[in-house]
Scaffold this motif. Structure first.
Motif, short mmCIF file in Angstrom:
data_model
loop_
_atom_site.label_atom_id
_atom_site.label_comp_id
_atom_site.label_asym_id
_atom_site.label_seq_id
_atom_site.Cartn_x
_atom_site.Cartn_y
_atom_site.Cartn_z
N HIS A 58 -1.41 32.52 11.93
CA HIS A 58 -2.13 31.51 11.13
C HIS A 58 -1.60 30.11 11.42
CE1 HIS A 58 -3.74 30.50 6.79
NE2 HIS A 58 -4.06 29.58 7.67
N HIS A 60 -2.94 25.91 12.73
CA HIS A 60 -4.06 24.97 12.95
C HIS A 60 -3.56 23.79 13.77
CE1 HIS A 60 -6.44 27.01 9.82
NE2 HIS A 60 -5.37 26.99 9.06
N LYS A 148 -12.75 34.40 9.89
CA LYS A 148 -12.26 33.78 8.65
C LYS A 148 -13.44 33.35 7.80
CE LYS A 148 -8.94 30.96 6.54
NZ LYS A 148 -8.21 29.87 7.18
N HIS A 237 -2.54 33.38 3.20
CA HIS A 237 -1.72 32.60 2.25
C HIS A 237 -1.87 32.99 0.78
CE1 HIS A 237 -5.38 30.24 1.94
NE2 HIS A 237 -5.15 29.46 2.95
N ASP A 313 0.64 28.93 8.45
CA ASP A 313 -0.43 27.99 8.08
C ASP A 313 -0.05 26.59 8.55
OD1 ASP A 313 -2.84 27.05 7.18
OD2 ASP A 313 -2.40 27.29 5.04
#
Ligand code: MN
Length: 460
Positions: A58, A60, A148, A237, A313
């Motif tokens: 995970h 970004h 997702k 999360h 994340d």
């Protein structure tokens, strides 16, 4: 040239053994004790652990959010990952509404080609149209079998429950896995707007507008919809008792639901939002950092098997970017840096603090995510034939996290000053030493796209 790692304590999700690991041409070719060197470079791992390289499911990199872009690109972000012992990341594709998933995937693959470590991609189902189900099947066949869905952010990437159910059924038929961001989107928007209308601007209102109950409700709803569609669900999360309870209840009913948490939810509590002035903005992540008490429940859920992965994340912004929300907390770009410190935080405060066994640690940061997302045993394993992604871990090395020394491309760390005991001394990716006594040695574009396997397709 090959590599021979000697006399380390090799740790897998199944157990520990002292021995040697021989790597050649990017793969692990031999395991044993007392293996003779055959002209390779020898790494002495005596007194240290040998882990499979971390798999972060995970992250970004360079994600467009609220008028800006997360500050690590694929090169800088994956270099930070490598520095911390993570050798595989899975990032996301977010198609614009109306955009064909295949062209969005192709564009994201071009950006991701700068990665210094191997990477996979998840596809976000950001809109539903006549062809979406076909695109989902096509993505799964092209090595992107995980999808997702956002129950929040309806204005940009979130979809309504009817479309959630349609998407989940299409993912099941394609043999894929659904990832869900579980917060009650409409209720969150209502609370945000109510605070803003009352003149509340401070970053603390970010947390107050996203209470734990709204995560618990959405987690239960996502699990219910996935069970209805027959889809396999991974809740990203998980942050609070309410959501842990929803995952545990779903599992008790026999539903295929699993969950992840992230170091920020284990390490921090909501006092971070009371920092001076606008400094609390650095901690604006969604879901928010929770009040005291939820952290211990998350550790117990990891130890007890209710949650089975830790992702970062990772989604950093600079303080200048965060200032987009200086006069309105709703405009603060949500996200923080974390890909570099996932292993060290979980090791220090999990293994070191007696909350997790070494095997469980490896399962949570590498093996579990690799299995869940179709990468095992190529990734997340120390066995003959696996990719030679390995971390030699010095349990006695100490350090402290600081924005002054981290590899993340941002001027803030949400872990500033946090002490670490246990750090990587060597990191090997595809058989190449990338971190060692000479420091970090990364190569733009050395990472490869990982076409991941779907589960067996499950037709109606
Ligand atoms: Mn995320």
């Amino acid at each position: 040239m090959g590599l021979l790692i000697k006399n380390g304590t090799v740790v897998t999700a199944e157990g520990l053994s002292v021995g040697d690991v021989r790597c050649r041409e990017g793969r692990i070719v031999e395991l044993g004790a007392g293996l003779p060197a055959a002209g390779e470079r020898v790494v002495d791992a005596s007194g240290q652990y040998v882990f499979p390289g971390g798999v972060d499911p995970h992250v970004h990199m360079e994600l467009p959010v609220a008028g800006t872009v997360s500050s690590d690109d694929f090169e800088t972000g994956t270099a930070a990952a490598l520095a911390g012992g993570t050798t595989t990341v899975i990032d996301f594709v977010h198609p614009e509404r109306g955009e064909d998933f295949a062209s969005a995937l192709a564009a994201r693959r071009r950006a991701a080609a700068r990665s210094v470590i191997d990477y996979g991609l998840h596809m976000a189902v950001t809109w539903w149209g006549e062809r979406t189900a076909d695109w989902i099947a096509r993505c799964a066949a092209d090595g992107v079998p995980s999808f997702k869905i956002y129950l929040a952010y309806k204005a940009t990437v979130g979809i309504d429950d009817g479309d959630v159910l349609r998407a989940m059924a299409a993912v099941r038929r394609a043999g894929g896995v659904v990832l869900v961001h579980a917060e009650h989107g409409e209720a969150v928007e209502h609370l945000r707007d109510r605070f803003a209308a009352a003149g509340a601007t401070h970053p603390r209102f970010h947390a107050l507008s996203r209470p734990p109950a709204l995560e618990g409700e959405a987690t239960h709803r996502a699990a219910t919809l996935a069970a209805t569609a027959g889809a396999s669900l991974y809740v990203v999360h998980v942050t609070c008792r309410e959501a842990i309870a929803a995952v545990a209840a779903a599992r008790e009913l026999g539903w295929a639901v699993d969950g992840e948490t992230c170091p920020q939810y284990l390490m921090l509590d909501d006092r971070v939002y009371e920092a001076d002035g606008f400094e609390g903005a650095a901690f604006v992540v969604a879901p928010p950092i929770r009040p005291r008490g939820h952290q211990e429940a998350l550790w117990e859920a990891l130890a007890g098997g209710v949650l089975n992965a830790v992702g970062s994340d990772h989604c950093p912004f600079t303080m200048e970017q965060k200032r987009l929300g200086e006069s309105d907390f709703r405009c603060i770009p949500g996200g923080a840096a974390g890909v570099e410190h996932r292993l060290a935080l979980l090791y220090t405060y999990g293994v070191g603090a007696g909350r997790l066994s070494l095997e469980r640690f490896v399962d949570l940061v590498a093996t579990g995510p690799a299995k869940r997302f179709g990468l095992y045993p190529r990734k997340g394993a120390i066995e003959v034939g696996a990719d030679a992604d390995l971390v030699v871990w010095d349990p006695d090395a100490t350090g402290a996290i600081s924005a002054a020394t981290h590899h993340h491309r941002t001027d803030r760390s949400i872990y500033e000053g946090t002490e670490l005991e246990g750090l990587p001394s060597w990191v090997i990716a595809n058989g190449v030493v990338r971190l060692g006594p000479d420091g970090l040695d990364v190569e733009r574009g050395a990472g490869r796209f990982l076409a991941r396997r779907a589960l067996a397709p499950r037709p109606d």
